[in-house]
Design a protein around this motif. Structure first.
Motif, PDB file in Angstrom:
ATOM      1  N   PRO A  50       0.816  -1.224   0.000  1.00  0.00           N
ATOM      2  CA  PRO A  50       0.000   0.000   0.000  1.00  0.00           C
ATOM      3  C   PRO A  50       0.849   1.274   0.000  1.00  0.00           C
ATOM      4  N   GLU A  51       1.982   1.243   0.719  1.00  0.00           N
ATOM      5  CA  GLU A  51       2.823   2.445   0.774  1.00  0.00           C
ATOM      6  C   GLU A  51       3.336   2.814  -0.612  1.00  0.00           C
ATOM      7  N   ASN A  52       3.774   1.787  -1.356  1.00  0.00           N
ATOM      8  CA  ASN A  52       4.297   2.057  -2.693  1.00  0.00           C
ATOM      9  C   ASN A  52       3.210   2.619  -3.598  1.00  0.00           C
ATOM     10  N   ILE A  53       1.997   2.080  -3.477  1.00  0.00           N
ATOM     11  CA  ILE A  53       0.898   2.566  -4.316  1.00  0.00           C
ATOM     12  C   ILE A  53       0.577   4.013  -3.957  1.00  0.00           C
ATOM     13  N   GLN A  54       0.528   4.291  -2.654  1.00  0.00           N
ATOM     14  CA  GLN A  54       0.219   5.663  -2.236  1.00  0.00           C
ATOM     15  C   GLN A  54       1.282   6.648  -2.702  1.00  0.00           C
ATOM     16  N   MET A  55       2.554   6.224  -2.622  1.00  0.00           N
ATOM     17  CA  MET A  55       3.615   7.122  -3.064  1.00  0.00           C
ATOM     18  C   MET A  55       3.485   7.411  -4.550  1.00  0.00           C
ATOM     19  N   SER A  56       3.160   6.379  -5.336  1.00  0.00           N
ATOM     20  CA  SER A  56       3.013   6.596  -6.772  1.00  0.00           C
ATOM     21  C   SER A  56       1.836   7.491  -7.082  1.00  0.00           C
ATOM     22  N   LEU A  57       0.734   7.306  -6.352  1.00  0.00           N
ATOM     23  CA  LEU A  57      -0.431   8.157  -6.582  1.00  0.00           C
ATOM     24  C   LEU A  57      -0.100   9.607  -6.260  1.00  0.00           C
ATOM     25  N   PHE A  58       0.641   9.788  -5.161  1.00  0.00           N
ATOM     26  CA  PHE A  58       1.027  11.146  -4.801  1.00  0.00           C
ATOM     27  C   PHE A  58       1.902  11.760  -5.892  1.00  0.00           C
ATOM     28  N   SER A  59       2.868  10.961  -6.389  1.00  0.00           N
ATOM     29  CA  SER A  59       3.751  11.479  -7.434  1.00  0.00           C
ATOM     30  C   SER A  59       2.963  11.834  -8.683  1.00  0.00           C
ATOM     31  N   ALA A  60       1.937  11.040  -8.998  1.00  0.00           N
ATOM     32  CA  ALA A  60       1.142  11.321 -10.197  1.00  0.00           C
ATOM     33  C   ALA A  60       0.416  12.650 -10.046  1.00  0.00           C
ATOM     34  N   VAL A  61      -0.132  12.883  -8.847  1.00  0.00           N
ATOM     35  CA  VAL A  61      -0.827  14.161  -8.624  1.00  0.00           C
ATOM     36  C   VAL A  61       0.168  15.307  -8.729  1.00  0.00           C
ATOM     37  N   PHE A  62       1.342  15.095  -8.172  1.00  0.00           N
ATOM     38  CA  PHE A  62       2.386  16.130  -8.225  1.00  0.00           C
ATOM     39  C   PHE A  62       2.757  16.438  -9.678  1.00  0.00           C
ATOM     40  N   LEU A  63       2.968  15.386 -10.448  1.00  0.00           N
ATOM     41  CA  LEU A  63       3.384  15.594 -11.831  1.00  0.00           C
ATOM     42  C   LEU A  63       2.277  16.258 -12.640  1.00  0.00           C
ATOM     43  N   ARG A  64       1.036  15.963 -12.279  1.00  0.00           N
ATOM     44  CA  ARG A  64      -0.072  16.557 -13.024  1.00  0.00           C
ATOM     45  C   ARG A  64      -0.126  18.069 -12.787  1.00  0.00           C
ATOM     46  N   SER A  65       0.128  18.468 -11.552  1.00  0.00           N
ATOM     47  CA  SER A  65       0.092  19.911 -11.274  1.00  0.00           C
ATOM     48  C   SER A  65       1.510  20.417 -11.048  1.00  0.00           C
ATOM     49  N   ILE A  66       2.431  19.964 -11.888  1.00  0.00           N
ATOM     50  CA  ILE A  66       3.852  20.272 -11.659  1.00  0.00           C
ATOM     51  C   ILE A  66       4.128  21.763 -11.755  1.00  0.00           C
ATOM     52  N   ASN A  67       3.349  22.465 -12.575  1.00  0.00           N
ATOM     53  CA  ASN A  67       3.611  23.892 -12.712  1.00  0.00           C
ATOM     54  C   ASN A  67       3.172  24.680 -11.481  1.00  0.00           C
ATOM     55  N   ASP A  68       2.217  24.150 -10.727  1.00  0.00           N
ATOM     56  CA  ASP A  68       1.851  24.814  -9.475  1.00  0.00           C
ATOM     57  C   ASP A  68       2.941  24.623  -8.437  1.00  0.00           C
ATOM     58  N   TYR A  69       3.585  23.447  -8.471  1.00  0.00           N
ATOM     59  CA  TYR A  69       4.619  23.163  -7.482  1.00  0.00           C
ATOM     60  C   TYR A  69       5.971  23.748  -7.884  1.00  0.00           C
ATOM     61  N   LEU A  70       6.363  23.504  -9.112  1.00  0.00           N
ATOM     62  CA  LEU A  70       7.737  23.791  -9.515  1.00  0.00           C
ATOM     63  C   LEU A  70       7.860  24.950 -10.492  1.00  0.00           C
ATOM     64  N   GLY A  71       6.760  25.618 -10.790  1.00  0.00           N
ATOM     65  CA  GLY A  71       6.857  26.759 -11.689  1.00  0.00           C
ATOM     66  C   GLY A  71       7.661  27.869 -11.041  1.00  0.00           C
ATOM     67  N   VAL A  72       8.555  28.474 -11.795  1.00  0.00           N
ATOM     68  CA  VAL A  72       9.358  29.578 -11.277  1.00  0.00           C
ATOM     69  C   VAL A  72       8.915  30.838 -12.004  1.00  0.00           C
TER      70      VAL A  72
END
Lengths: 270, 517
Positions: B153-175
């Motif tokens: 379950p931990e691995n699945i949750q981490m991947s899901l989190f990463s997918a959400v992050f990558l989807r909104s990557i410009n909100d997180y990592l936009g400079v």
């Protein structure tokens, strides 16, 4: 429901204003009069961080607004079902809806009136949705994923529809017959690849997608992937270089253009 | 005919230019008058950008200096040493957190530390990376996949989190003032094939994945054949196909975006290699009367590249994100150097393992719908672009594990092991042409192929984030956040990763992830 959200964002905004005055870059500006008469550009340059903070705040406001417009109508969904929630969502975004049995698009703009009129259609399956030109994004598509009868979906000219959003369309694999993605600036061939789930698709409009590089090849691949589907909007010869250089062929330009026209119009039989 | 027009045009253009020049000359005649009309407060400044013309002896001195530098360069070839400049990659003298390893995990930890710090510049974070060209880094040599089809379950949750992050990557990592980030995500999904023996387990795995919120569908061989006509379904009993948030993306873009954002938030980047730690230790007695040595890292010694110069960074927390080399870094910190039976003797079991990736061209190969396909034999491939290129490989068995000294590619491995398996699964691959290949390192956890995340029981201030065994890229974003939470708040807030702690190595509890590729 939006009030606490607005309050929270308002607080962010106030703290931003406070931070502006604290971290103002004004004090670092050269005090001696190298440039006594300051222009607008100089002023903006001196206040770079303030302006950055304002632009940043503006962007945040914009994305918050987008999030607000794309949220899921849970209350309507619980009370009237998924169909009506999706219908209200579409009308809120100034789109159009069509229930089963109707022939005309329903596009009422008055909120009170459409809420009343739509509620009569409880239990009637929603057949077509038109979101063209709206701000729908990945989260907004979440309102549609429970529709079991959707046959027609128009997402043309939606600036926030991207490849991630297309990967969400697999839920309509058995029902969706027509899909329009024309003019979406963010869609690429990577996202189009996951349309292969849509097995009953009859017509796919992919015209005017600026992010796709090799359009002719993409058309061929799309046809291979969706053999039963008619692909509209990309021709095989799109983006083939037409050797038109005004300076070297000044006299022959007209003639060449004529050739190009014929070449463009002649359809290669599929 | 075409030629006759051009000179005329050129002449016209030239005429225009002449006219413009004449106009300028005319205007310049009026300039003194205009200047006189304006009261000049300051003397005119010079707008010359070149060097000032100087007096003779300074000129001589400059020349001598140039000669001197040239001679120095001849005397010390390959050195960037310079008598007047200090090394530009020198780390600061002290920092709050030193992150060893500037791969995607290291930068993710740095980014999340900066994201979660209570006020601006509350933490001074330094990322130490020995090779900023990333020639051997696992991040950029990976295939770039992301999937939810794990069994923990931990691995699945981490991947899901990463997918959400990558989807909104410009909100997180936009400079601010920089172009938006496009990580080139291909949402094509993973297709796991299972044989008769593996079918029951696959079904069970899918059940776990669905309870964690992953969209995975099960396909029978007939459905597979219908969906992917190019697939040979011999020996396949069941397949699981990820529908959302699975696919592949460009690791280099993600690494650069993370680095750019972290640097813009105030993280120091330092080029150099960590050679040793200065730590201070004290002995304590446990309730059982056993004497244990607790230690604490005081300084991290960073050696500059291509020189013997090193600088020592005083720090309070060290994060070991050195990937395939994190076992060695842990040993430098004194992890696993004690007597083999005691707590101090437990090593960090992370080793580099070499994995090959081959790129081939096959004009009649599978089309646009090709997912990342993982065969029953463990061989995998995916589409690369839309021009009929594919890439894939197979993890070698433990007996045929290649030598990890260099990143040479064994082409016979493709001919003998990978190709037959792929050609059996996809008959179109009978005829293909290998176009290129590369090799990269897995940070392989020899204990149980799962990451080691969290603090060490004896070395108080070292945190591990390594041993991902090939899933580091897709889990990096979630792990960065987890480590930042652990450092700043003392516990995991979003995803509970306590099962991945170092204690499981001490106790000998293996936690097994069945879906390792």
């Amino acid at each position: 429901m939006a009030a606490p959200m607005a309050l929270r964002h308002g607080r962010v905004f106030i703290s931003l204003l406070r931070a502006c005055s604290r971290n103002s870059s004004h004090s670092t500006a050269p005090s001696t009069g190298l440039l006594k008469r300051r222009g607008l550009l100089q002023y903006l340059c001196d206040r770079f961080y303030d302006i950055e903070a304002f632009v940043d705040g503006g962007m945040k406001l914009k994305s918050w607004n987008l999030e607000r417009k794309n949220k899921h109508y849970i209350q309507i969904c619980e009370r009237y079902g998924d169909n009506l929630a999706a219908a209200v969502f579409a009308l809120m975004l100034k789109g159009g809806i069509r229930f089963q049995g109707q022939t005309e698009w329903y596009r009422e703009r008055n909120e009170k009136r459409y809420c009343l009129e739509v509620s009569q259609y409880q239990g009637v399956p929603l057949e077509a949705l038109d979101f063209s030109g709206s701000v729908i994004n990945y989260d907004g598509l979440g309102s549609l994923v429970n529709l079991k009868t959707l046959k027609y979906l128009d997402l043309s000219r939606c600036p926030n529809i991207d490849d991630w959003s297309l990967s969400r369309l697999h839920v309509f694999r058995d029902t969706l017959q027509e899909l329009s993605l024309a003019g979406c600036p963010q869609i690429t061939e990577r996202g189009l690849a996951c349309l292969h789930h849509l097995e009953s698709l009859k017509r796919l409009d992919v015209s005017d997608l600026p992010s796709i590089a090799n359009k002719g090849l993409v058309r061929i691949l799309l046809e291979e992937m969706l053999p039963q589907c008619e692909i509209v909007g990309i021709h095989y010869d799109d983006e083939l270089p037409l050797c038109l250089e005004d300076d070297t062929h000044q006299g022959e330009t007209e003639e060449l253009q004529g050739v190009a026209c014929i070449w463009k119009n002649s359809k290669i039989p599929a | 005919m075409a030629g006759s027009g051009a000179p005329g045009l050129a002449r016209g253009k030239e005429g225009e230019k002449l006219r413009m020049l004449r106009g300028r000359v005319l205007l310049s005649r009026w300039r003194p008058l205009v200047a006189a009309a304006r009261p000049s407060a300051e003397p005119r400044r010079q707008f010359r950008t070149g060097t000032f013309r100087q007096r003779g002896r300074f000129q001589e001195f400059e020349k001598e200096m140039v000669k001197f530098r040239k001679r120095l360069k001849e005397a010390l070839p390959g050195s960037e040493w310079n008598p007047l400049n200090i090394s530009k990659d020198l780390p600061p003298e002290q920092a709050d957190v030193v992150i060893i390893g500037g791969g995607v995990v290291g930068w993710s930890v740095a980014f999340w530390l900066k994201m979660k710090e209570p006020w601006r510049n509350a933490l001074q974070v330094v990322v130490v990376e020995r090779d900023l060209q990333y020639t051997k880094a696992s991040t950029v040599l990976s295939v770039g996949g992301i999937r939810q089809q794990f069994t923990m379950p931990e691995n699945i949750q981490m991947s899901l989190f990463s997918a959400v992050f990558l989807r909104s990557i410009n909100d997180y990592l936009g400079v601010f003032n920089q172009p938006p980030i496009d990580i080139q995500f291909n949402p094509s999904g993973y297709l796991f094939l299972a044989s008769e023996e593996g079918a029951a387990m696959l079904e069970e795995n899918v059940k776990i994945q669905r309870t964690e919120g992953a969209e995975v569908s099960l396909l029978s061989p007939a459905q597979l054949k219908k969906k992917f006509p190019w697939l040979n379904t011999d020996g396949v009993a069941l397949a699981s196909y990820g529908l959302e948030n699975e696919g592949w993306f460009d690791p280099w873009t993600l690494l650069n975006a993370l680095r750019r954002k972290a640097v813009s938030m105030g993280v120091y980047q330092s080029r150099g290699e960590v050679t040793s730690f200065n730590s201070f230790s004290r002995e304590m007695m446990t309730a059982d009367g056993e004497v244990v040595k607790l230690s604490r890292i005081k300084h991290v010694n960073v050696q500059m590249p291509d020189s013997t110069e090193y600088s020592s960074v005083k720090c309070s927390i060290v994060v070991n994100a050195a990937g395939a080399w994190s076992g060695r870094v842990a040993e430098l910190a004194g992890v696993g150097t004690g007597s083999p039976q005691s707590l101090a003797g437990v090593k960090l079991p992370v080793e580099p393992k070499k994995r090959y990736v081959y790129v081939w061209h096959c004009p009649d190969g599978p089309g646009l719908e090709t997912p990342m396909l993982i065969d029953t034999t463990g061989a995998y491939f995916r589409r690369e672009g839309i021009g009929g290129n594919y890439l894939g490989s197979l993890s070698p068995t433990e007996e045929e594990e290649p030598d990890t000294q260099d990143l040479e590619v064994d082409h016979d491995f493709f001919q003998e092991k990978v190709w037959p398996k792929l050609a059996h699964r996809v008959p179109a691959f009978e005829s293909l042409k290998v176009k290129s290949s590369w090799a990269g390192y897995y940070d392989y956890n020899t204990f149980d192929q799962n990451p080691v995340i969290g603090a060490h029981p004896l070395v108080e201030n070292i945190y591990f984030a390594s041993g991902f065994s090939g899933h580091g890229l897709q889990h990096s974003l979630a792990v960065g956040q987890a480590i930042a939470e652990l450092i700043l708040e003392g516990e995991y807030k979003t995803i509970d990763l306590r099962r991945f702690s170092f204690y499981r190595l001490v106790k000998g509890n293996k936690i097994l992830e069945r879906n390792i590729v």
